[in-house]
Structure formats: C-alpha cells, structure tokens
Design a protein around this motif. Structure first.
Motif, PDB file in Angstrom:
ATOM      1  N   ILE A 102      -8.321  -1.420   9.867  1.00 12.53           N
ATOM      2  CA  ILE A 102      -6.974  -1.373   9.287  1.00 12.53           C
ATOM      3  C   ILE A 102      -6.917  -0.341   8.169  1.00 12.53           C
ATOM      4  O   ILE A 102      -6.032   0.517   8.113  1.00 12.53           O
ATOM      5  CB  ILE A 102      -6.553  -2.766   8.748  1.00 12.53           C
TER       6      ILE A 102
ATOM      7  N   LYS B  29      -8.817   2.177   7.655  1.00  7.33           N
ATOM      8  CA  LYS B  29      -8.928   3.541   8.173  1.00  7.33           C
ATOM      9  C   LYS B  29      -7.615   3.992   8.795  1.00  7.33           C
ATOM     10  O   LYS B  29      -7.187   5.126   8.609  1.00  7.33           O
ATOM     11  CB  LYS B  29     -10.070   3.621   9.190  1.00  7.33           C
ATOM     12  N   ALA B  30      -6.972   3.089   9.547  1.00 10.94           N
ATOM     13  CA  ALA B  30      -5.695   3.441  10.167  1.00 10.94           C
ATOM     14  C   ALA B  30      -4.666   3.796   9.104  1.00 10.94           C
ATOM     15  O   ALA B  30      -3.819   4.668   9.301  1.00 10.94           O
ATOM     16  CB  ALA B  30      -5.202   2.280  11.020  1.00 10.94           C
ATOM     17  N   LEU B  31      -4.772   3.126   7.949  1.00  9.39           N
ATOM     18  CA  LEU B  31      -3.787   3.370   6.894  1.00  9.39           C
ATOM     19  C   LEU B  31      -4.151   4.571   6.036  1.00  9.39           C
ATOM     20  O   LEU B  31      -3.446   4.875   5.076  1.00  9.39           O
ATOM     21  CB  LEU B  31      -3.643   2.127   6.018  1.00  9.39           C
ATOM     22  N   GLY B  32      -5.259   5.223   6.350  1.00  4.48           N
ATOM     23  CA  GLY B  32      -5.558   6.476   5.664  1.00  4.48           C
ATOM     24  C   GLY B  32      -6.806   6.482   4.809  1.00  4.48           C
ATOM     25  O   GLY B  32      -7.039   7.428   4.062  1.00  4.48           O
ATOM     26  N   ALA B  33      -7.638   5.424   4.905  1.00  3.34           N
ATOM     27  CA  ALA B  33      -8.880   5.431   4.132  1.00  3.34           C
ATOM     28  C   ALA B  33      -9.834   6.450   4.743  1.00  3.34           C
ATOM     29  O   ALA B  33     -10.027   6.471   5.957  1.00  3.34           O
ATOM     30  CB  ALA B  33      -9.512   4.049   4.144  1.00  3.34           C
ATOM     31  N   ARG B  34     -10.385   7.287   3.894  1.00  6.68           N
ATOM     32  CA  ARG B  34     -11.393   8.237   4.375  1.00  6.68           C
ATOM     33  C   ARG B  34     -12.748   7.556   4.366  1.00  6.68           C
ATOM     34  O   ARG B  34     -12.904   6.481   3.810  1.00  6.68           O
ATOM     35  CB  ARG B  34     -11.421   9.481   3.476  1.00  6.68           C
TER      36      ARG B  34
ATOM     37  N   ASP C  33     -13.854   6.597   1.007  1.00  6.97           N
ATOM     38  CA  ASP C  33     -13.158   5.426   0.445  1.00  6.97           C
ATOM     39  C   ASP C  33     -13.848   4.140   0.865  1.00  6.97           C
ATOM     40  O   ASP C  33     -14.063   3.236   0.054  1.00  6.97           O
ATOM     41  CB  ASP C  33     -11.703   5.392   0.916  1.00  6.97           C
TER      42      ASP C  33
ATOM     43  N   ALA D 189      -7.677  11.201   8.561  1.00  7.79           N
ATOM     44  CA  ALA D 189      -7.356  10.063   7.704  1.00  7.79           C
ATOM     45  C   ALA D 189      -6.192  10.410   6.778  1.00  7.79           C
ATOM     46  O   ALA D 189      -5.285   9.604   6.567  1.00  7.79           O
ATOM     47  CB  ALA D 189      -8.583   9.671   6.890  1.00  7.79           C
ATOM     48  N   ARG D 190      -6.207  11.628   6.271  1.00  8.57           N
ATOM     49  CA  ARG D 190      -5.140  12.066   5.372  1.00  8.57           C
ATOM     50  C   ARG D 190      -3.799  12.150   6.134  1.00  8.57           C
ATOM     51  O   ARG D 190      -2.757  11.739   5.625  1.00  8.57           O
ATOM     52  CB  ARG D 190      -5.500  13.434   4.779  1.00  8.57           C
TER      53      ARG D 190
ATOM     54  N   ARG E 150      -3.020  10.470   8.863  1.00  9.91           N
ATOM     55  CA  ARG E 150      -2.579   9.097   9.151  1.00  9.91           C
ATOM     56  C   ARG E 150      -1.884   8.500   7.937  1.00  9.91           C
ATOM     57  O   ARG E 150      -0.861   7.840   8.045  1.00  9.91           O
ATOM     58  CB  ARG E 150      -3.790   8.213   9.500  1.00  9.91           C
ATOM     59  N   ASN E 151      -2.474   8.777   6.782  1.00 10.96           N
ATOM     60  CA  ASN E 151      -1.918   8.225   5.547  1.00 10.96           C
ATOM     61  C   ASN E 151      -0.517   8.768   5.253  1.00 10.96           C
ATOM     62  O   ASN E 151       0.371   8.036   4.841  1.00 10.96           O
ATOM     63  CB  ASN E 151      -2.870   8.531   4.398  1.00 10.96           C
TER      64      ASN E 151
ATOM     65  N   LEU F 298      -4.238  -7.578   6.066  1.00  9.86           N
ATOM     66  CA  LEU F 298      -5.480  -8.101   5.485  1.00  9.86           C
ATOM     67  C   LEU F 298      -5.239  -9.569   5.130  1.00  9.86           C
ATOM     68  O   LEU F 298      -4.348  -9.877   4.347  1.00  9.86           O
ATOM     69  CB  LEU F 298      -5.881  -7.317   4.228  1.00  9.86           C
TER      70      LEU F 298
ATOM     71  N   HIS G 152       0.277  -6.689  -1.702  1.00  7.58           N
ATOM     72  CA  HIS G 152      -0.943  -5.878  -1.712  1.00  7.58           C
ATOM     73  C   HIS G 152      -1.145  -5.183  -0.375  1.00  7.58           C
ATOM     74  O   HIS G 152      -1.597  -4.042  -0.321  1.00  7.58           O
ATOM     75  CB  HIS G 152      -2.155  -6.738  -2.059  1.00  7.58           C
TER      76      HIS G 152
ATOM     77  N   LEU H 253      -1.431  -0.937   0.286  1.00  7.66           N
ATOM     78  CA  LEU H 253      -2.640  -0.274   0.779  1.00  7.66           C
ATOM     79  C   LEU H 253      -2.510   1.228   1.071  1.00  7.66           C
ATOM     80  O   LEU H 253      -3.325   2.018   0.580  1.00  7.66           O
ATOM     81  CB  LEU H 253      -3.167  -0.988   2.025  1.00  7.66           C
ATOM     82  N   PRO H 254      -1.505   1.643   1.867  1.00  4.02           N
ATOM     83  CA  PRO H 254      -1.420   3.085   2.148  1.00  4.02           C
ATOM     84  C   PRO H 254      -1.255   3.904   0.867  1.00  4.02           C
ATOM     85  O   PRO H 254      -1.752   5.022   0.772  1.00  4.02           O
ATOM     86  CB  PRO H 254      -0.181   3.202   3.034  1.00  4.02           C
TER      87      PRO H 254
ATOM     88  N   VAL I 166      -2.526   3.115  -2.030  1.00  2.00           N
ATOM     89  CA  VAL I 166      -3.844   3.177  -2.674  1.00  2.00           C
ATOM     90  C   VAL I 166      -4.573   4.418  -2.190  1.00  2.00           C
ATOM     91  O   VAL I 166      -5.110   5.196  -2.970  1.00  2.00           O
ATOM     92  CB  VAL I 166      -4.668   1.914  -2.364  1.00  2.00           C
ATOM     93  N   TYR I 167      -4.557   4.600  -0.849  1.00  2.18           N
ATOM     94  CA  TYR I 167      -5.292   5.729  -0.291  1.00  2.18           C
ATOM     95  C   TYR I 167      -4.569   7.056  -0.495  1.00  2.18           C
ATOM     96  O   TYR I 167      -5.153   8.109  -0.329  1.00  2.18           O
ATOM     97  CB  TYR I 167      -5.603   5.474   1.185  1.00  2.18           C
TER      98      TYR I 167
ATOM     99  N   ARG J  68       2.680   2.091  -7.519  1.00  2.00           N
ATOM    100  CA  ARG J  68       2.384   1.492  -6.239  1.00  2.00           C
ATOM    101  C   ARG J  68       3.126   0.185  -6.073  1.00  2.00           C
ATOM    102  O   ARG J  68       3.755  -0.078  -5.059  1.00  2.00           O
ATOM    103  CB  ARG J  68       0.885   1.202  -6.230  1.00  2.00           C
TER     104      ARG J  68
ATOM    105  N   ARG K 109       4.852  -1.960   5.331  1.00  2.00           N
ATOM    106  CA  ARG K 109       3.631  -1.206   5.044  1.00  2.00           C
ATOM    107  C   ARG K 109       3.639   0.142   5.767  1.00  2.00           C
ATOM    108  O   ARG K 109       3.236   1.163   5.212  1.00  2.00           O
ATOM    109  CB  ARG K 109       2.412  -2.025   5.484  1.00  2.00           C
TER     110      ARG K 109
END
Lengths: 415, 275
Positions: free
Chosen positions: A325, A327-332, A335, B110-111, B113-114, B127, B134, B138-139, B141-142, B150, B186
C-alpha cells in the motif's frame, strides 16, 4: 519520509503489540542492564579505592618505607615473592638516619603492627585486634581524630609508657557501656591504660578500621609484633607539598641503599610505597573488569540483536500488504527502508532505556545489600542507549532491505 | 512528429481507435493524459512465457471516464498495474501526462505514483491500525508535506467524501462504503492526474456500489480523469467510454451510448443503471 513520523509509527507498533515488543526488547534490555550495573559497580569500587581505601591506608603526600610493599593486589609472580622474602627487614636503627635525611617540615612516623589478642576485665575472653606500635607524628599523618581522652605525650612515646589509644570497636568489645578512658586492657599479659579513643574510621569491603589499638612504639608490646624486637614494619613520611614527594623519596632511597650496602648495579631491596603505586594494580584490574563488564553484556546484546532481526523479519512478512500500500501511494525504497530501520532502532532503544533504568536499580540494589559500592557513570548510560540504537539499526538492516525490495504488485496481492 | 489534431476524436470503432493511435503516435500532447503504444507484458512462469498483454494501444484524454473491462485472464489487471506505474512493460511505450514512464526506475515510478495516480482498490487497502485521517495523510507524507498542512489537506479530502465525522475512526470501525470513500479521499488528496480504480465495488453490496458509482460520476463531472477496471458490465456501464480487453489485446473501445445499446439486455437483467 519524515524521521519523526517513522518514530511515531514505531512507538504505535510497540504500543499495539505490548507483549511481543516486551519479549523482543528483553535481550537488549538485559544486556544494557548488566552493562550499566557492572560498570557502575566497577566505577564505584574505583572511586572507593582511590578516595577511601588507599587514601585511608596511605595519607596525602605520604609514602611508606617498607622492606616490601604491604598492599599487594593481584597475581604476584612466585619469584617476586621469593625476592621479597629474602629482603632484609627494617630496624629501629634505620629510623634516625632516614629522618635526618628528610627536608625540613617533613612529618614522619614509625609503625609496627600485628594482630594480637586483647582482653579486659569488663568483657569475656580475649579478642583479636590490630595492634600498632607507633612513634613520631603517626596520628597527625593519618589524620586520626581523638574524640575522647588525648594523644600520647612525647614523654610517653620516649619512655614507652604502657598506654593505648583505641578504636570504637575495641571500646564496644572491651568496655561495653563504659567510658574507656582511664580503664585498663591487657595485651601480651601486661596491662595498658587507655588514654584516648579514636573517631570511627568506618569500614572498607566489610573490614572495619575501628578494631585497632595503638601504643607507643617503645612500650613492651612492640616485642610481640615482630620476630626480632628491633624490627619495624614501616617508616611513614609526609612532606608538606606534593612537589617534594620525589625528592624526599629519593633521599630516603639513598640512605637505605647506603645502609644496606648496595652496589650501584643492584636493585633496591626495600620498597618506597605511595598511594599511586598501591593504585597501580587497581587500575590494571579495573581495565579487565570494565572489559568484562562490556564483553559479558555484549553477549546479551548479540542475542537481543538476533531476536530483533527475527521479529522484524516476521513484521515485514506480516505487513507485506502494508508495504505494498505504502509503495502504491508513493513510498520509495528509501522510505520503506528508513521506516523499518527506525522501527528496529526505536524498539531496541526503548529496550536499552529500560535496561538503563533497571541497571541503575540493580547497581543500587547490589550496593545496598552488599559491601560493593556503586556509582552510575553518565558515560555508561550514554553508551548503553547508543548501543541499543546501534543494535537495532544493525539488526534492522536485513529485514528493512527485504521490505524495501518488495514488488508492490506482489505485496498488494498478499492476504 | 509531435502534432496531432485537437478536438473531438471518435473512438467508437477499432478502426477509429487505431486512427487515434496513429495520430498520437508521436509524443502525446497536454490534452492526452495516457497514451500507450504497443505495450506488451510477458511473465516468465517457471520457464513458460505468459503473454499477459500482447501490444495494447490506448489513448485517454484528460477528463475522460473510462472503464477497462474484460474477463479474468484478459490482462486487465496487468494493464492496470502498468497504467498505475506499479509495473513496467516488457516492450512498448507508455506516456503519462506527456512523460515517458515506461522506462523509468523504481524510485522515479514511486514519485510518479505519488503525484499522478490515485489508487482505489477492491479491498480498500487501508492501513488497519491507522485512523481514516492518517490513511488519507499517507500520500502527503511521501510527498514531503509538513504535518500540519498534511492534516488540513487530508481533513478537507475527507470532507469532500462526507466523512468528517468519522475522521478519527479506524477502518474496522467503518462500513464498507465508508472505507471505500476513505480510499477515494486518499486517492484524491494529492490531486492526481488520474483516479485509477480496480474493481472498486467488488467487495460492496449493490446499494453501496451505486453510492460509490455516484461519487465517481460526480468526480468525473468535476473534471477528474477516472479509469476503472472491472469485470462487471453494469459497473462498466457507468463510464463514458468502455475499453474491452480480450487475451491481452483491446477487443473493443466504445463510447457509453454504444456500450449501453450493445449490452442493454444484460444490464436490464441485472437491475439497470442508476445515474
């Protein structure tokens, strides 16, 4: 990702899984606890040795001339003992030449001591006590304070009058409930009159310093202290300032070398003992103790590290979907790596902090129930916590890198 | 090479679709949010090569509401993963918002996707131990947003799906529909180019499904590009364009009216389309 965010996350995880976290932390906690406890006790003993024990045995700016050192700590080589045994003793005749060679303003004292039974009519059978026959400024050098009665007079010292100054334990044993001054005690079959009582000197490692009796050196008791009556155990010298120590020691050495007729190539066959020389061995032993104090808890830390690594691997497996999840949301990768590293580090730092608290408690407990003193060294607390964090980071590397390498699609598919 | 005709592009037939592809064959312009050219995806399953996608050309304009349909095994999940930048094609090009993303590395993806993609999953994928707020944060946060900002942004996003009152609840304290609305909040919180939904109603009852479809509808009306992967015809019927996949290739690409016409009987049998 933000650092604080990761710590918050880790603390939440700990809070959510209290029991599991507790077991995870146990290894690190115990390791750090023993580290703190052992280091505290070694540190406490060190302080004690330096300030109290040696300080009490050998005074400030003082040295002792002896035929061999009386403070021998540690593993002595048999050949050293053999050499000590063959050394000539010091005699009362040596005192005058030695004293004459000392710089002006120097204090000196002669002492012979041994353990002898003493008794009085106020108590039961004879009890052993430490008997010292002294001459010169003994009480001044030792900074003994007389709380009742008086010191020896010069006449008593010179004439060898049978008078004694006694410690608190002797008062309690021989004169229970009585005022000791003016009363008699018996040593070697002769009566001695108590003229003074010393302030309590306390004890070290369970040995009392108060079971002592002092008499003028010239009094009859000195004959009982050594095999040959004229033998003395030590000449104690106290110079006014620390800068005079070396010179005074050197003068005493030269006098004794001449008296013992030593050729230049021969080593001294007597000892000049200072507080530092007595502490030398302690410093050596302390290094080993500190090393052991760090090595043994290190085993605990290694076990702790393995446990944390295992738990983190389980956590990564359990939370594969969460990783997907994120990673899908943009965690590298970095991270995810940071998140799990910080989680491992936080876990083990909490364990270490707990260990520090328990270690301090343990040290205090040990010093409360045993004669071992304990001093909590601030550096050991810092080392303990840093070790905890370090163990966490090291044991977190592998699980965290596994987590960061997960394929997001596969991770998301996991149930 | 970088020009193509602006304006209405007919997409009702395979031929027309191919024409679009031909037109967009060059670097896609600003109006085209997604352009794929001959993307293939092959998996090595223990020595056997599985061809999940065998050359797919799709062009999607900004503000489109597209459903990708197909039976299981048609390659629609693979296509969704590729569009969502969770995977990279074995061959072919994929342009997202004018950027060639098909050859990007993990961290760059990843960037993307974010920033560009908001995911809505069949199983919500919230989660479990985090609150709704929270989860929505999440997005951000990244994306590196400060904690205070946020929280405000996430709260606004939850407000848009009417979940302000449930902000501090955890997923297990929310109903299925509420969970999916949290997931939508989200997905949208980073203002992505596309909202990518994978069977968004798969775990919901029909009434809640309609609710969620209404949310999608209104998002599309507000100009959000929505791409929805589904195998249910009545859900696909909500989209304004339906791309059907079969055996790893696009078998049809129809606008909504035509799709409804073609599948009217099936949809009527299932209880009709709302909205």
């Amino acid at each position: 990702m933000l650092f604080i965010e990761a710590i918050r996350l880790a603390l939440n995880t700990i809070r959510a899984q209290k029991l599991k976290s507790f077991f995870t932390l146990l290894g690190v906690c115990i390791g750090v606890m023993f580290l703190i406890a052992v280091v505290s006790i070694v540190e406490g003993m060190g302080r004690y040795m330096e300030k109290d024990l040696i300080g009490k045995l050998i005074g400030v700016n003082s040295f002792e001339l002896r035929h061999r050192p009386n403070i021998n700590m540690g593993d002595m080589d048999p050949s050293v003992w053999e050499e000590y045994r063959r050394r000539p003793r010091l005699y009362h005749d040596d005192v005058r030449p030695v004293v004459d060679a000392l710089p002006a303003g120097t204090r000196w004292a002669v002492v012979s001591d041994n353990t002898l039974p003493i008794s009085s009519r106020y108590s039961g059978g004879p009890r052993n006590a430490q008997i010292s026959a002294v001459e010169g400024d003994y009480f001044a050098i030792r900074r003994f304070v007389i709380v009742e009665g008086r010191e020896f007079t010069p006449q008593e010292l010179e004439m060898g009058t049978p008078v004694v100054i006694i410690g608190q334990d002797v008062v309690k044993r021989l004169f229970p409930g009585l005022s000791a001054v003016g009363r008699e005690l018996r040593m070697g079959g002769l009566p001695y009159t108590v003229v003074g009582v010393l302030e309590s000197q306390g004890s070290a490692i369970g040995i009392s310093f108060d079971n002592q009796v002092f008499a003028p050196w010239q009094s009859p008791v000195h004959r009982l202290l050594n095999r040959v009556p004229q033998i003395i155990d030590a000449v104690i010298v106290q110079v006014p300032t620390a800068s005079q120590m070396t010179e005074a020691q050197e003068r005493v050495r030269q006098v004794m070398r001449t008296r013992h007729k030593l050729r230049p190539a021969q080593p001294d066959n007597f000892s000049v003992q200072t507080a530092e020389s007595a502490l030398e061995f302690w410093n050596k032993i302390k290094r080993y103790l500190v090393l052991a104090g760090i090595a043994l808890p290190a085993i605990g830390l290694v076990v702790g590290a393995i446990v944390i690594m295992n738990i983190m691997l389980v956590a990564v497996a359990e939370r594969t979907r969460e990783i997907g999840i994120r990673k899908a949301l943009g965690a590298r990768r970095a991270d995810i790596l940071t998140q799990f590293l910080i989680e491992a580090a936080t876990l083990s730092t909490v364990g270490a902090a707990l260990g520090v608290a328990l270690g301090i408690g343990l040290a205090k407990l040990i010093s409360a129930v045993s004669p071992l003193p304990a001093t909590v060294a601030p550096w050991s607390v810092a080392v303990g916590v840093a070790l905890g964090a370090g163990v966490g980071i090291i044991s977190g590397v592998y699980p965290a890198s596994r987590a960061s390498m997960l394929d997001p699609i596969a991770a998301l598919r996991q149930e | 090479m970088s020009q193509f005709t602006e304006g209405e592009v007919p997409l009702s037939t395979t031929a027309e679709r191919q024409a679009v592809t031909a037109q967009t064959g060059a670097t896609p312009g600003r109006d085209w949010v997604i352009v794929t050219r001959g993307i293939k995806r092959e998996y090595d399953m223990g020595g056997e090569i599985v061809r999940a996608l065998r050359g797919v050309d799709i062009a999607i304009r900004r503000n489109e509401y597209v459903a990708i349909m197909g039976p299981s095994g048609s390659g629609k999940s693979t296509l969704m993963n590729l569009i969502g930048c969770l995977d990279t094609p074995s061959a072919g090009e994929y342009w997202l918002n004018g950027t060639l993303v098909s050859s990007m590395k993990d961290d760059e993806l990843a960037r993307i996707r974010n920033k560009e993609i908001g995911f809505v999953f069949q199983t919500f994928n919230l989660l479990p131990r985090a609150t709704a707020l929270h989860n929505v944060e999440l997005p951000l946060v990244y994306a590196g947003m400060s904690a205070k900002q946020r929280r405000e942004t996430a709260a606004e996003a939850l407000d848009r799906v009417q979940l302000t009152s449930r902000m501090h609840h955890k997923p297990n304290e929310l109903s299925g529909g509420q969970r999916q609305r949290v997931a939508i909040a989200r997905a949208l919180v980073n203002k992505p180019s596309i909202l990518l939904a994978d069977e968004p109603t798969g775990n919901l009852d029909s009434q809640t499904s309609q609710e969620i479809m209404k949310v999608f509808e209104s998002l599309a009306d507000q100009g959000q590009t929505v791409i929805m992967v589904t195998h249910e015809q009545d859900i696909a019927a909500h989209a304004r364009r339906v791309v059907a996949l079969h055996d790893g290739q696009v078998s049809s690409d129809t606008r909504r009216e035509r799709f409804l016409e073609e599948h009217a009987s099936a949809i009527v049998a299932k209880g009709g389309v709302v909205g």
